[in-house]
Design a protein around this motif. Structure first.
Motif, short mmCIF file in Angstrom:
data_model
loop_
_atom_site.label_atom_id
_atom_site.label_comp_id
_atom_site.label_asym_id
_atom_site.label_seq_id
_atom_site.Cartn_x
_atom_site.Cartn_y
_atom_site.Cartn_z
N GLY A 133 1.04 -1.64 0.28
CA GLY A 133 0.09 -0.20 -0.24
C GLY A 133 0.74 1.10 -0.13
N THR A 134 2.04 1.22 -0.87
CA THR A 134 2.95 2.56 -0.56
C THR A 134 2.61 3.49 -2.24
OG1 THR A 134 4.48 1.24 -1.13
CG2 THR A 134 4.05 1.51 1.60
N TYR A 135 2.16 2.34 -2.95
CA TYR A 135 2.31 2.74 -4.50
C TYR A 135 1.75 3.83 -4.62
CZ TYR A 135 2.96 3.40 -9.32
OH TYR A 135 3.14 4.06 -9.85
N VAL A 136 2.34 5.70 -4.82
CA VAL A 136 1.54 6.81 -5.55
C VAL A 136 1.27 6.68 -6.29
CG1 VAL A 136 1.35 9.32 -4.69
CG2 VAL A 136 3.08 7.45 -2.98
N LYS A 137 -0.35 6.33 -6.75
CA LYS A 137 -1.05 6.79 -7.96
C LYS A 137 -0.14 7.96 -9.08
CE LYS A 137 -4.61 6.63 -10.64
NZ LYS A 137 -6.79 6.92 -10.14
N GLU A 138 -0.06 8.64 -7.93
CA GLU A 138 0.02 10.41 -9.15
C GLU A 138 1.38 10.19 -8.33
OE1 GLU A 138 -3.48 10.81 -6.74
OE2 GLU A 138 -1.88 9.85 -6.34
N LEU A 139 2.55 9.64 -8.75
CA LEU A 139 3.39 10.66 -9.35
C LEU A 139 4.30 8.83 -9.30
CD1 LEU A 139 3.87 11.65 -5.40
CD2 LEU A 139 3.65 12.87 -7.13
N GLY A 140 3.32 7.21 -9.30
CA GLY A 140 4.94 6.52 -9.69
C GLY A 140 6.12 6.66 -9.44
N LEU A 141 5.60 6.75 -7.54
CA LEU A 141 6.44 7.01 -6.59
C LEU A 141 6.09 5.62 -5.70
CD1 LEU A 141 8.43 9.84 -6.75
CD2 LEU A 141 9.59 7.73 -7.29
N LEU A 142 7.15 5.57 -4.52
CA LEU A 142 6.74 4.86 -3.04
C LEU A 142 6.85 5.89 -2.16
CD1 LEU A 142 9.12 2.14 -3.26
CD2 LEU A 142 6.37 2.21 -4.14
N THR A 143 5.32 6.09 -1.23
CA THR A 143 5.29 7.10 -0.45
C THR A 143 6.55 6.65 1.00
OG1 THR A 143 3.85 7.89 1.57
CG2 THR A 143 4.07 5.64 1.13
N ARG A 144 6.47 7.15 1.80
CA ARG A 144 7.72 6.68 3.11
C ARG A 144 7.21 6.16 4.16
NH1 ARG A 144 11.58 9.30 2.72
NH2 ARG A 144 11.37 11.29 1.78
N ALA A 145 7.43 4.92 3.91
CA ALA A 145 6.89 4.32 5.42
C ALA A 145 7.70 3.66 6.14
CB ALA A 145 5.43 3.60 4.85
N ALA A 146 7.29 3.39 7.08
CA ALA A 146 8.26 1.92 7.89
C ALA A 146 7.36 0.80 8.50
CB ALA A 146 9.20 2.66 8.75
N PHE A 147 8.33 -0.01 8.00
CA PHE A 147 7.85 -0.92 8.82
C PHE A 147 9.03 -2.40 9.55
CE2 PHE A 147 5.63 -0.20 4.77
CZ PHE A 147 4.18 -0.07 4.61
N VAL A 148 8.35 -2.62 10.54
CA VAL A 148 9.50 -3.52 11.04
C VAL A 148 8.32 -4.93 11.33
CG1 VAL A 148 10.56 -4.34 13.38
CG2 VAL A 148 10.46 -1.76 12.60
N VAL A 149 9.43 -6.12 11.09
CA VAL A 149 8.98 -7.37 10.67
C VAL A 149 9.41 -8.48 11.56
CG1 VAL A 149 8.40 -9.22 8.87
CG2 VAL A 149 8.30 -6.74 8.61
N ASP A 150 8.79 -9.41 12.03
CA ASP A 150 9.68 -9.89 13.04
C ASP A 150 9.95 -11.44 12.18
OD1 ASP A 150 7.88 -11.24 12.99
OD2 ASP A 150 7.05 -11.68 15.43
N SER A 151 11.04 -12.29 12.99
CA SER A 151 11.44 -13.43 11.89
C SER A 151 10.23 -14.14 11.81
CB SER A 151 12.21 -14.34 13.43
OG SER A 151 11.38 -14.29 14.50
N ASP A 152 8.92 -13.83 12.70
CA ASP A 152 7.54 -15.01 12.03
C ASP A 152 7.05 -13.96 10.62
OD1 ASP A 152 8.46 -17.12 13.28
OD2 ASP A 152 7.44 -16.34 15.26
N ASN A 153 7.58 -13.03 9.90
CA ASN A 153 7.27 -11.87 8.89
C ASN A 153 5.76 -11.59 9.70
OD1 ASN A 153 9.02 -13.15 7.01
ND2 ASN A 153 7.85 -14.38 6.53
N LYS A 154 5.48 -11.45 11.57
CA LYS A 154 4.07 -10.41 11.71
C LYS A 154 4.79 -9.12 11.93
CE LYS A 154 2.06 -9.82 15.70
NZ LYS A 154 2.06 -10.68 17.40
#
Length: 164
Positions: free
Chosen positions: A116-137
């Motif tokens: 959910g980070t693709y910006v339609k109008e810019l064709g770029l990704l938005t600024r976001a951060a995700f931390v994911v544990d070893s179980d992909n949570k």
């Protein structure tokens, strides 16, 4: 999810990720033009979505995480943008980036659509951060309200330290 670029609202494509959910599978391209997917990553991971590493805000963000990644034993930091792999490789070499893995979403926009980070109008990704544990949570998820703002480095690093 409302996100703005320079004060103007933009449209994000894909579903917003939330803490507690599973991080979606994706494909992106590394600097050697090889496809990378979620299964190719392991352990605790920080995924940083940025518009372009060759802009002042993104430049400082990646450099900051490169410097502070040494605080994170067993954590891998990935920065994903729409920049071509060749440009990412040149930039990393010129800036001495060794503790952050850069991936490009230029080919299929799969990371952007999956997270959910693709910006339609810019064709770029938005600024976001995700931390994911070893179980992909997902243990941390933050889409910045203004794409041009800096992320909260300490908050992201603290979330990574707490992940298992």
């Amino acid at each position: 999810m409302k996100v703005k670029f320079q004060g103007k609202e933009v449209t994000l494509i894909g579903n917003e990720l939330k803490v507690g959910g599973k991080f979606p599978d994706f494909t992106a391209t590394n600097n050697s033009l090889e496809q990378v997917s979620l299964k190719d990553t392991k352990g605790i991971r920080i995924f940083l979505s940025v518009p372009s590493i060759d802009t002042p805000v993104c430049d400082l963000e990646v450099k900051t995480f490169n410097k502070r990644a040494s605080e994170l034993e067993g954590v891998t930091v990935y920065t994903i943008s729409m920049d071509l792999p060749f440009a990412q490789g040149r930039w990393c070499g010129a800036e001495g980036i060794e503790n952050v893995v850069t991936l490009s979403d230029y080919k299929d926009r799969d990371f952007g659509n999956s997270t959910g980070t693709y910006v339609k109008e810019l064709g770029l990704l938005t600024r976001a951060a995700f931390v994911v544990d070893s179980d992909n949570k997902i243990t941390y998820a933050k889409y910045l309200e203004e794409i041009a703002d800096y992320p909260n480095y300490d908050e992201i690093l603290e979330a990574a330290k707490k992940a298992k």
